[in-house]
Design a protein around this motif. Structure first.
Motif, PDB file in Angstrom:
ATOM      1  N   MET A 147       0.828  -1.203   0.000  1.00  0.00           N
ATOM      2  CA  MET A 147       0.000   0.000   0.000  1.00  0.00           C
ATOM      3  C   MET A 147       0.866   1.259   0.000  1.00  0.00           C
ATOM      4  SD  MET A 147      -3.056  -1.460   2.400  1.00  0.00           S
ATOM      5  CE  MET A 147      -3.975   0.046   2.479  1.00  0.00           C
ATOM      6  N   GLY A 148       2.023   1.190   0.636  1.00  0.00           N
ATOM      7  CA  GLY A 148       2.954   2.304   0.627  1.00  0.00           C
ATOM      8  C   GLY A 148       3.482   2.601  -0.770  1.00  0.00           C
ATOM      9  N   MET A 149       3.518   1.593  -1.616  1.00  0.00           N
ATOM     10  CA  MET A 149       3.927   1.772  -3.010  1.00  0.00           C
ATOM     11  C   MET A 149       2.757   2.269  -3.860  1.00  0.00           C
ATOM     12  SD  MET A 149       7.161   1.070  -3.344  1.00  0.00           S
ATOM     13  CE  MET A 149       7.384   0.763  -5.069  1.00  0.00           C
ATOM     14  N   GLY A 150       1.565   2.330  -3.256  1.00  0.00           N
ATOM     15  CA  GLY A 150       0.399   2.844  -3.974  1.00  0.00           C
ATOM     16  C   GLY A 150      -0.390   1.793  -4.724  1.00  0.00           C
ATOM     17  N   PHE A 151      -0.167   0.521  -4.420  1.00  0.00           N
ATOM     18  CA  PHE A 151      -0.859  -0.554  -5.124  1.00  0.00           C
ATOM     19  C   PHE A 151      -2.032  -1.094  -4.316  1.00  0.00           C
ATOM     20  CE2 PHE A 151       3.650  -1.317  -6.651  1.00  0.00           C
ATOM     21  CZ  PHE A 151       3.460  -0.663  -7.855  1.00  0.00           C
ATOM     22  N   ALA A 152      -3.054  -1.552  -5.024  1.00  0.00           N
ATOM     23  CA  ALA A 152      -4.157  -2.274  -4.380  1.00  0.00           C
ATOM     24  C   ALA A 152      -3.609  -3.629  -3.929  1.00  0.00           C
ATOM     25  CB  ALA A 152      -5.310  -2.451  -5.360  1.00  0.00           C
ATOM     26  N   PHE A 153      -4.171  -4.160  -2.850  1.00  0.00           N
ATOM     27  CA  PHE A 153      -3.601  -5.323  -2.178  1.00  0.00           C
ATOM     28  C   PHE A 153      -4.700  -6.322  -1.836  1.00  0.00           C
ATOM     29  CE2 PHE A 153      -3.330  -6.874   2.231  1.00  0.00           C
ATOM     30  CZ  PHE A 153      -2.195  -7.665   2.168  1.00  0.00           C
ATOM     31  N   LYS A 154      -4.418  -7.597  -2.034  1.00  0.00           N
ATOM     32  CA  LYS A 154      -5.316  -8.664  -1.585  1.00  0.00           C
ATOM     33  C   LYS A 154      -4.477  -9.770  -0.964  1.00  0.00           C
ATOM     34  CE  LYS A 154      -9.639  -7.783  -3.135  1.00  0.00           C
ATOM     35  NZ  LYS A 154      -9.669  -6.603  -3.854  1.00  0.00           N
ATOM     36  N   ALA A 155      -4.989 -10.351   0.126  1.00  0.00           N
ATOM     37  CA  ALA A 155      -4.351 -11.493   0.786  1.00  0.00           C
ATOM     38  C   ALA A 155      -5.338 -12.671   0.743  1.00  0.00           C
ATOM     39  CB  ALA A 155      -3.993 -11.142   2.226  1.00  0.00           C
ATOM     40  N   LYS A 156      -4.871 -13.830   1.183  1.00  0.00           N
ATOM     41  CA  LYS A 156      -5.742 -15.003   1.235  1.00  0.00           C
ATOM     42  C   LYS A 156      -6.997 -14.667   2.022  1.00  0.00           C
ATOM     43  CE  LYS A 156      -2.619 -18.947   1.020  1.00  0.00           C
ATOM     44  NZ  LYS A 156      -2.032 -20.047   1.778  1.00  0.00           N
ATOM     45  N   PRO A 157      -8.133 -15.132   1.671  1.00  0.00           N
ATOM     46  CA  PRO A 157      -8.461 -16.076   0.590  1.00  0.00           C
ATOM     47  C   PRO A 157      -8.795 -15.398  -0.743  1.00  0.00           C
ATOM     48  CG  PRO A 157     -10.394 -15.726   1.935  1.00  0.00           C
ATOM     49  CD  PRO A 157      -9.285 -14.885   2.534  1.00  0.00           C
ATOM     50  N   HIS A 158      -8.588 -14.097  -0.853  1.00  0.00           N
ATOM     51  CA  HIS A 158      -8.975 -13.352  -2.052  1.00  0.00           C
ATOM     52  C   HIS A 158      -7.818 -13.134  -3.020  1.00  0.00           C
ATOM     53  CE1 HIS A 158     -12.682 -12.659   0.071  1.00  0.00           C
ATOM     54  NE2 HIS A 158     -11.991 -12.207   1.096  1.00  0.00           N
ATOM     55  N   ALA A 159      -6.662 -13.685  -2.737  1.00  0.00           N
ATOM     56  CA  ALA A 159      -5.451 -13.438  -3.526  1.00  0.00           C
ATOM     57  C   ALA A 159      -5.210 -14.572  -4.521  1.00  0.00           C
ATOM     58  CB  ALA A 159      -4.262 -13.276  -2.593  1.00  0.00           C
ATOM     59  N   PHE A 160      -6.095 -14.725  -5.491  1.00  0.00           N
ATOM     60  CA  PHE A 160      -6.012 -15.868  -6.401  1.00  0.00           C
ATOM     61  C   PHE A 160      -4.741 -15.871  -7.261  1.00  0.00           C
ATOM     62  CE2 PHE A 160      -8.218 -12.671  -8.884  1.00  0.00           C
ATOM     63  CZ  PHE A 160      -7.585 -12.759 -10.123  1.00  0.00           C
ATOM     64  N   ALA A 161      -4.185 -14.700  -7.588  1.00  0.00           N
ATOM     65  CA  ALA A 161      -2.989 -14.684  -8.441  1.00  0.00           C
ATOM     66  C   ALA A 161      -1.826 -15.406  -7.754  1.00  0.00           C
ATOM     67  CB  ALA A 161      -2.587 -13.256  -8.804  1.00  0.00           C
ATOM     68  N   SER A 162      -1.664 -15.196  -6.458  1.00  0.00           N
ATOM     69  CA  SER A 162      -0.575 -15.869  -5.740  1.00  0.00           C
ATOM     70  C   SER A 162      -1.008 -17.232  -5.208  1.00  0.00           C
ATOM     71  CB  SER A 162      -0.066 -14.998  -4.592  1.00  0.00           C
ATOM     72  OG  SER A 162      -1.123 -14.689  -3.705  1.00  0.00           O
ATOM     73  N   SER A 163      -2.197 -17.304  -4.611  1.00  0.00           N
ATOM     74  CA  SER A 163      -2.637 -18.529  -3.934  1.00  0.00           C
ATOM     75  C   SER A 163      -3.072 -19.640  -4.883  1.00  0.00           C
ATOM     76  CB  SER A 163      -3.787 -18.225  -2.984  1.00  0.00           C
ATOM     77  OG  SER A 163      -3.382 -17.290  -2.021  1.00  0.00           O
ATOM     78  N   SER A 164      -3.542 -19.281  -6.066  1.00  0.00           N
ATOM     79  CA  SER A 164      -3.985 -20.294  -7.025  1.00  0.00           C
ATOM     80  C   SER A 164      -3.074 -20.347  -8.254  1.00  0.00           C
ATOM     81  CB  SER A 164      -5.421 -20.036  -7.469  1.00  0.00           C
ATOM     82  OG  SER A 164      -6.300 -20.166  -6.384  1.00  0.00           O
ATOM     83  N   CYS A 165      -2.945 -19.226  -8.950  1.00  0.00           N
ATOM     84  CA  CYS A 165      -2.199 -19.221 -10.214  1.00  0.00           C
ATOM     85  C   CYS A 165      -0.712 -19.515 -10.000  1.00  0.00           C
ATOM     86  CB  CYS A 165      -2.391 -17.890 -10.944  1.00  0.00           C
ATOM     87  SG  CYS A 165      -4.102 -17.570 -11.402  1.00  0.00           S
ATOM     88  N   ALA A 166      -0.038 -18.719  -9.190  1.00  0.00           N
ATOM     89  CA  ALA A 166       1.392 -18.941  -8.942  1.00  0.00           C
ATOM     90  C   ALA A 166       1.615 -20.262  -8.221  1.00  0.00           C
ATOM     91  CB  ALA A 166       1.989 -17.780  -8.150  1.00  0.00           C
ATOM     92  N   ASN A 167       0.696 -20.614  -7.329  1.00  0.00           N
ATOM     93  CA  ASN A 167       0.799 -21.854  -6.575  1.00  0.00           C
ATOM     94  C   ASN A 167       0.822 -23.077  -7.497  1.00  0.00           C
ATOM     95  OD1 ASN A 167      -0.931 -24.229  -5.164  1.00  0.00           O
ATOM     96  ND2 ASN A 167       0.432 -23.233  -3.707  1.00  0.00           N
ATOM     97  N   LYS A 168       0.087 -23.003  -8.588  1.00  0.00           N
ATOM     98  CA  LYS A 168       0.001 -24.146  -9.516  1.00  0.00           C
ATOM     99  C   LYS A 168       1.240 -24.287 -10.389  1.00  0.00           C
ATOM    100  CE  LYS A 168      -4.210 -25.307  -8.388  1.00  0.00           C
ATOM    101  NZ  LYS A 168      -4.194 -25.314  -6.943  1.00  0.00           N
ATOM    102  N   VAL A 169       2.000 -23.213 -10.554  1.00  0.00           N
ATOM    103  CA  VAL A 169       3.149 -23.277 -11.455  1.00  0.00           C
ATOM    104  C   VAL A 169       4.490 -23.258 -10.736  1.00  0.00           C
ATOM    105  CG1 VAL A 169       1.923 -22.349 -13.438  1.00  0.00           C
ATOM    106  CG2 VAL A 169       3.095 -20.782 -11.891  1.00  0.00           C
ATOM    107  N   VAL A 170       4.469 -23.189  -9.401  1.00  0.00           N
ATOM    108  CA  VAL A 170       5.710 -23.310  -8.660  1.00  0.00           C
ATOM    109  C   VAL A 170       6.092 -24.786  -8.772  1.00  0.00           C
ATOM    110  CG1 VAL A 170       5.214 -23.912  -6.239  1.00  0.00           C
ATOM    111  CG2 VAL A 170       6.746 -22.099  -6.717  1.00  0.00           C
ATOM    112  N   GLN A 171       7.303 -25.045  -9.204  1.00  0.00           N
ATOM    113  CA  GLN A 171       7.670 -26.434  -9.525  1.00  0.00           C
ATOM    114  C   GLN A 171       8.250 -27.065  -8.337  1.00  0.00           C
ATOM    115  OE1 GLN A 171      10.023 -25.999 -13.032  1.00  0.00           O
ATOM    116  NE2 GLN A 171       8.331 -25.162 -14.174  1.00  0.00           N
TER     117      GLN A 171
END
Length: 160
Positions: A136-160
């Protein structure tokens, strides 16, 4: 932004700088009249003394599906969970920051998603306040679990 190897979910490698690829995507989608939103997130997985990070840039078209770009990196050192969570945040912020002017120029809303649990019973929660302040200090919108699908679902599926 440091040179990283990006790819599509299909595995197709991006052979031009990711900044150029994203600019081309935004121009193409804008010309097609598609309203876009972008979500950036990072997840990691520990395998012994190696940590694998996956960062994604997820593009969603309003009512028309989406697609994403992925980069992975391995780090050969251990780190406590709080430090690892903040490293995920730093990687996402680096990507978000490098594209902010471009997203603004194309009027594309962006959110940074973090794979940090909002439930204090989870160890990752120790990093939540610092992560939220950093993003937020950088001025970006922020979401954490359970609403953070980009990290919790998308990135989670492609981390090898």
């Amino acid at each position: 932004m440091k040179q990283q190897q990006w790819r599509k979910l299909s595995g197709q490698r991006i052979t031009i700088p990711i900044e150029d690829e994203v600019r081309q995507v935004l121009m193409r989608e804008h010309e097609a009249g598609n309203a876009m939103r972008v979500f950036i997130g990072t997840d990691s997985q520990v395998k012994g003394r190696v940590i694998e990070f996956a960062t994604v840039i997820v593009f969603l078209r309003k009512n028309k599906g989406g697609f994403m770009y992925i980069t992975n990196e391995q780090v050969k050192r251990g780190m406590p969970i709080k430090q690892r969570m903040l490293e995920e945040v730093a990687r996402s912020i680096e990507v978000a920051y490098s594209f902010c002017d471009l997203f603004t120029a194309f009027n594309v809303a962006m959110e940074v998603h973090v794979d940090i649990n909002t439930n204090p019973n989870f160890k990752s929660n120790d990093a939540l306040k610092e992560a939220m302040g950093y993003i937020m200090g950088m001025g970006f919108a922020f979401k954490a679990k359970p609403h953070a699908f980009a990290s919790s679902s998308c990135a989670n599926k492609v981390v090898q």
